[in-house]
Design an enzyme around this catalytic site. Structure first.
Site, PDB file in Angstrom:
ATOM      1  N   ASP A  62       9.532  -0.416   1.018  1.00 18.48           N
ATOM      2  CA  ASP A  62       9.000  -0.745   2.241  1.00 18.48           C
ATOM      3  C   ASP A  62       8.344  -2.145   1.914  1.00 18.48           C
ATOM      4  O   ASP A  62       7.352  -2.188   2.373  1.00 18.48           O
ATOM      5  CB  ASP A  62       8.048   0.500   2.938  1.00 18.48           C
ATOM      6  CG  ASP A  62       7.483   0.248   4.138  1.00 18.48           C
ATOM      7  OD1 ASP A  62       8.222  -0.726   4.904  1.00 18.48           O
ATOM      8  OD2 ASP A  62       6.355   0.371   4.294  1.00 18.48           O
ATOM      9  N   LYS A 101       7.616  -5.324   3.114  1.00 12.13           N
ATOM     10  CA  LYS A 101       7.047  -6.485   4.414  1.00 12.13           C
ATOM     11  C   LYS A 101       5.786  -7.316   4.133  1.00 12.13           C
ATOM     12  O   LYS A 101       5.250  -6.718   2.977  1.00 12.13           O
ATOM     13  CB  LYS A 101       6.904  -5.256   5.204  1.00 12.13           C
ATOM     14  CG  LYS A 101       5.724  -4.470   5.298  1.00 12.13           C
ATOM     15  CD  LYS A 101       5.751  -3.251   6.497  1.00 12.13           C
ATOM     16  CE  LYS A 101       4.736  -2.194   6.205  1.00 12.13           C
ATOM     17  NZ  LYS A 101       4.910  -1.309   7.288  1.00 12.13           N
ATOM     18  N   ASN A 149       2.619  -5.650   2.971  1.00  7.95           N
ATOM     19  CA  ASN A 149       2.637  -4.929   1.567  1.00  7.95           C
ATOM     20  C   ASN A 149       2.550  -5.808   0.572  1.00  7.95           C
ATOM     21  O   ASN A 149       2.728  -5.652  -0.607  1.00  7.95           O
ATOM     22  CB  ASN A 149       3.638  -3.841   1.391  1.00  7.95           C
ATOM     23  CG  ASN A 149       3.408  -2.644   2.464  1.00  7.95           C
ATOM     24  OD1 ASN A 149       2.186  -2.401   2.773  1.00  7.95           O
ATOM     25  ND2 ASN A 149       4.609  -1.954   2.472  1.00  7.95           N
ATOM     26  N   ASP A 160       0.955  -0.613  -1.398  1.00 10.34           N
ATOM     27  CA  ASP A 160       1.707   0.723  -0.398  1.00 10.34           C
ATOM     28  C   ASP A 160       2.781   1.297  -1.043  1.00 10.34           C
ATOM     29  O   ASP A 160       3.886   1.066  -0.596  1.00 10.34           O
ATOM     30  CB  ASP A 160       1.703   0.234   0.781  1.00 10.34           C
ATOM     31  CG  ASP A 160       1.975   1.341   1.756  1.00 10.34           C
ATOM     32  OD1 ASP A 160       2.168   2.748   1.331  1.00 10.34           O
ATOM     33  OD2 ASP A 160       2.260   1.221   2.898  1.00 10.34           O
ATOM     34  N   THR A 177       9.945   0.241   7.400  1.00 12.77           N
ATOM     35  CA  THR A 177       9.601  -0.511   8.739  1.00 12.77           C
ATOM     36  C   THR A 177      11.049  -0.938   9.272  1.00 12.77           C
ATOM     37  O   THR A 177      11.867  -1.508   8.608  1.00 12.77           O
ATOM     38  CB  THR A 177       8.746  -1.674   8.200  1.00 12.77           C
ATOM     39  OG1 THR A 177       7.459  -1.157   7.784  1.00 12.77           O
ATOM     40  CG2 THR A 177       8.481  -2.399   9.735  1.00 12.77           C
TER      41      THR A 177
END
Length: 153
Positions: A15, A17, A20, A37, A54
């Site tokens: 994840d 992005k 994070n 995260d 995401t």
């Protein structure tokens, strides 16, 4: 280097992005970046067919639910490709016009092969295209990315 460290320890984040990635700088010192995260992270030997992450950063194999745990580090590398493009252009490379309907989003994604590289240098474009490869086995690894000519320059 954080991804190389994670992958060398058989951990996949899944994840990546902007939200994070933490960035801070102490006075008189270098800027430090840290991954945050790890709620969707797995070991690359774990059994999973879950779709997590995401939407605009999801690797193609995630949409089918057929991502193999042994290739989960390639999911991370896809996300690095998306993030690199986003950092350079302030846009994501694929139009996320219908993010609430994943079926329509991924249909559009697979029909869309042209990425606008007008604001990206040729070496950066080559780097990104080595990451945004639809077949996960053909994507660069974290180690290969760190040794890429564009990052070294």
């Amino acid at each position: 280097k954080a991804y190389e460290y994670c992958h060398s320890n058989r951990v996949c984040h899944r994840d990546l992005k902007p939200e994070n990635i933490l960035m801070f700088r102490e006075e008189g010192k270098k800027t430090v970046f840290k991954l945050a995260d790890f709620g969707t992270a797995i070991r690359n030997d774990a059994k999973t067919d879950s779709i997590v992450g995401t939407c605009v950063y999801l690797a193609p194999e995630m949409q089918s639910g057929k991502s193999e745990a042994k290739l989960c580090d390639k999911i991370d590398m896809w996300q690095i490709g998306i993030l690199t493009y986003e950092c350079l252009t302030r846009n994501v490379p694929f139009d996320a016009y219908d993010i609430n309907d994943l079926g329509r989003y991924f249909k559009k994604f697979f029909e869309y092969d042209e990425i606008d590289f007008t604001r990206v240098s040729e070496p950066a474009k080559k780097f990104i295209l080595k990451l945004l490869v639809k077949e996960p086995e053909k994507r660069m690894s974290a180690t290969e990315a760190l040794n890429d000519e564009w990052l070294k320059n």
